[in-house]
Design an enzyme around this catalytic site. Sequence first.
Site, PDB file in Angstrom:
ATOM      1  N   GLY A 175     -46.685  47.514  14.312  1.00 31.44           N
ATOM      2  CA  GLY A 175     -47.285  46.286  13.813  1.00 31.44           C
ATOM      3  C   GLY A 175     -46.383  45.082  13.965  1.00 31.44           C
ATOM      4  N   ASP A 224     -34.881  58.646   6.233  1.00 34.86           N
ATOM      5  CA  ASP A 224     -34.457  58.010   7.485  1.00 34.86           C
ATOM      6  C   ASP A 224     -33.405  56.944   7.188  1.00 34.86           C
ATOM      7  OD1 ASP A 224     -35.995  56.179  10.243  1.00 34.86           O
ATOM      8  OD2 ASP A 224     -34.390  57.667  10.238  1.00 34.86           O
ATOM      9  N   GLY A 274     -43.594  45.353  16.929  1.00 24.01           N
ATOM     10  CA  GLY A 274     -43.243  46.651  17.483  1.00 24.01           C
ATOM     11  C   GLY A 274     -44.451  47.551  17.465  1.00 24.01           C
ATOM     12  N   GLY A 275     -44.205  48.828  17.747  1.00 24.31           N
ATOM     13  CA  GLY A 275     -45.308  49.768  17.834  1.00 24.31           C
ATOM     14  C   GLY A 275     -46.018  49.987  16.513  1.00 24.31           C
ATOM     15  N   ILE A 317     -42.113  36.912  12.952  1.00 21.79           N
ATOM     16  CA  ILE A 317     -40.701  37.279  12.930  1.00 21.79           C
ATOM     17  C   ILE A 317     -40.393  38.289  14.021  1.00 21.79           C
ATOM     18  CG2 ILE A 317     -38.886  38.379  11.571  1.00 21.79           C
ATOM     19  CD1 ILE A 317     -40.190  37.282   9.066  1.00 21.79           C
ATOM     20  N   LYS A 332     -46.043  42.415   6.684  1.00 22.52           N
ATOM     21  CA  LYS A 332     -46.141  43.324   7.824  1.00 22.52           C
ATOM     22  C   LYS A 332     -47.582  43.751   7.979  1.00 22.52           C
ATOM     23  CE  LYS A 332     -44.241  47.471   9.977  1.00 22.52           C
ATOM     24  NZ  LYS A 332     -43.704  46.777  11.144  1.00 22.52           N
ATOM     25  N   VAL A 349     -44.473  41.637  12.046  1.00 23.22           N
ATOM     26  CA  VAL A 349     -43.900  41.133  10.805  1.00 23.22           C
ATOM     27  C   VAL A 349     -43.903  39.610  10.850  1.00 23.22           C
ATOM     28  CG1 VAL A 349     -41.906  41.152   9.262  1.00 23.22           C
ATOM     29  CG2 VAL A 349     -42.419  43.155  10.642  1.00 23.22           C
TER      30      VAL A 349
END
Length: 856
Positions: free
Chosen positions: A24, A134, A21-22, A18, A41, A26
Amino acid sequence: MALAPGTKLGPYEIVALIGAGGMGEVYRARDARLGRDVALKLLPASFASDAERLRRFEQEARAVAALSHPNILAIYDIGQYEGAPYLVSELLEGESLRAVLAKGVPSHRRALDYAAQIAQGLAAAHSKDIAHRDLKPDNIFVTREGRAKILDFGLAKTVLKPAAHPGVAVGATMTVAAPVTEVGTVMGTAGYMSPEQVRGGAVDCRTDIFSFGAVLYEMLSGQRVFKRDTTADTMAAILNDDPPELLESGRQIPPALDRIVRHCLEKSPDHRFQSARDLAFDLESVPTLTGSNTVAAIKTKQRRKWLYVAAGALLTAIAVAAGLMLAASRRPASGSQFHQLTYRLGTLGTARFTPDGQNVIYTAAWEGSPPELYTVPANGQGGHPLDIHDARLLAVSSRGEIAVALTPKELTPFLVPGTLARTTQFGGAPKPEIENVEAADFSPDGAQLAIARVVPEEHLCQLEYPVGKVLYRSPSIDAVRFSPNGRYLAFLTHENAVDDRGTVIIVQKTGEKVVASQIYQSAQGLAWSPSGDEVWTTSPLESGEIHAMNLAGKVRQPMAVPGRLFLQDISVNGQLLARQGIARRGIVIGQGDSQRDLSWLDFGYLRDVSRDGKTMLFEEEGSESQNYTVFVRNLDGSPATPIGEGYGVALSNDKRWALALKLTSPVELWLLPLGPGEARRINPPTLEPIFSASFLSDGHRIVYAAQQAGHRPRVWIQDLSAGAPRPISPEGFVSSWVSPDDKWVVVLDVHSTAHLLSIDTGKLQDLPFLKQDQNILGWTADGLLYVMTPPKGSRSTVHVEKVNPHTGAATPWRDLAVPAIAGAFPEPPVITPDGSTYGFGYRLRLWDLYTVSGVR
């Protein structure tokens, strides 16, 4: 290197990548055990090299997985693959809130809907002491069905590294659908951080409320509240600048909503909302209308009058006309066609197609008579009785057998068990077999039954298949249905027996859970599609929507119509059987021979009337109140005042406080101020209250029923100023009314038999003079009991006596005449101790039975 399709990680098979990124990659993966797609993930292998880091990740992932809330991304599993940990979650279809906002500012109604859902998700996590830290539009996902889901909840804190500088936390979130927060930055995202995060200080759950305020501001205005040219300037604005006025944004913002946003964005945590639950309540109380429209809406509600026979007939005509217009309106859009089967006044119960789909068998109580069974051709009208009286239909078998619940007893509006009996559609007296059965269904071959049985001594329901083998237990289970192939059972489960909020559950016939739906605010009626690949259900007290869920948990909406719709069955040829019409609840207050309708919104439950006969406590549970809002209202007809959320329970004698049950999981008992004061929870976490509580006359002590884990319910007394609750009854009892001298409390055992319980000694006193059909309503000022004999026949009169609880001597008090409203049924009245004022709730249900064709 990305994993190739077909790679297996334990029970999960990779389908496709899918994103990456940094933190891992998905993947879409297939869970072969449950036959569903999931999001997997795969985190960097460096996680596994730090044992403490990995331990915290696993521990906190399990904590988030235990939340099981419809507005939080569901975590299913964690594991390791070749030294790299992975996390498995539900696979969502839709887009992030960031993508939604990129298309334009949503409407107030839509923004409020998203905001309330997000706040409810925050409240669920905060109740477990899990903070997000976050929260931002990138970490909020909106599904195709309009469900808001918070991503990465609680996982931000699981990847913290030692601080680079004293007091500054550094780390990275594990974002699935958005860029990750980079290592080496202050925890959070600039523009959405709270002032305490910017300073690098200690944070708690209130930091999420600040971030929520920033998100809500953006949803309402289309602008980021503290956005500046640089990150440093943005952080400085968070610390020093007031948010720009929403009312000056050019959009018509309700003032109440503007106040909520500003309250969230207070610089000091102590000045913000102190809980997300209170925030959610305030959001649900904000009207979606503004200006003069709001005033007009309130005035319209205040003009409601009591509906007499003529009004009932008019409503019936409207319902019939609405059904015909509804059918006409649906044909051009979807090809669906409605055929009306019934036209009489009264209430409709369970209905089923016969195995060939050519006929319908249904339960009805026409013109106030007891319920009985009728049959009608699927293309006919009216029908004729089957000579099965005082019974509720449960199921129809492929062999032509009928299962019914004889002499059903309404324990709650959503729990009406009876004695299971079987007969045929061609006549014959049903043979009683099993007591306390709420729901049942025949296996496809007609050989066996699955049942939902009420266990009174435990205040639970249990799903049994075959009879005697328990597959599932819950406070309330109904609408049990076999899949056409006989491999699965679907049913509705509710968190408590007085609440229609429910979840669709599918299990294998051996009991293994397959999938569960989201929690619907109203869930009633369930049937399998003819192919057996979907379960359909409705939320009849919310809307006219049908929800279809497959075995992988994917949900679609085959039909949405105006008004209320209650699915009953689906035939072998795909024809639907449904009730459609009006469902309302109202409140009538009487003083002497004068009665007034003091209904406020559309689904009110009267809970108490003050000792002086001037104020009533009630809650509204319908769509107009955004569900489960507690109100007080003076009986002079002045506007109602919301005081909290949940179920109203009781008023203190001085009218300073009210008791309410918040429908959390587990349920909580709260003390709510009617004026100045602070709301607070009463029960300790080890006790789960049951729907009954009373103030003692001093207003400082309460008696309530509650249950400890592993024990049956019992009655407790608690001082509100200090001290822990103390049990005053044996196990197996629930409480109701306290005597004026504070010496006795009426309690009910597991068989709903009333007794007196001495508050001081715990001694039980039987009440043998009570007849089986009589109900205790409360105490008189001189220590007698109000005892009601339920209405008969036309249901227009309630006979009430005053009875000495120690001798059984009875004297008539009065007959409460209920105005004859077609389709309305009164409930047991609330009477003040001096008898000057009484009130009762009524249910107005004008349903007609339809077959519906052409729905796919």
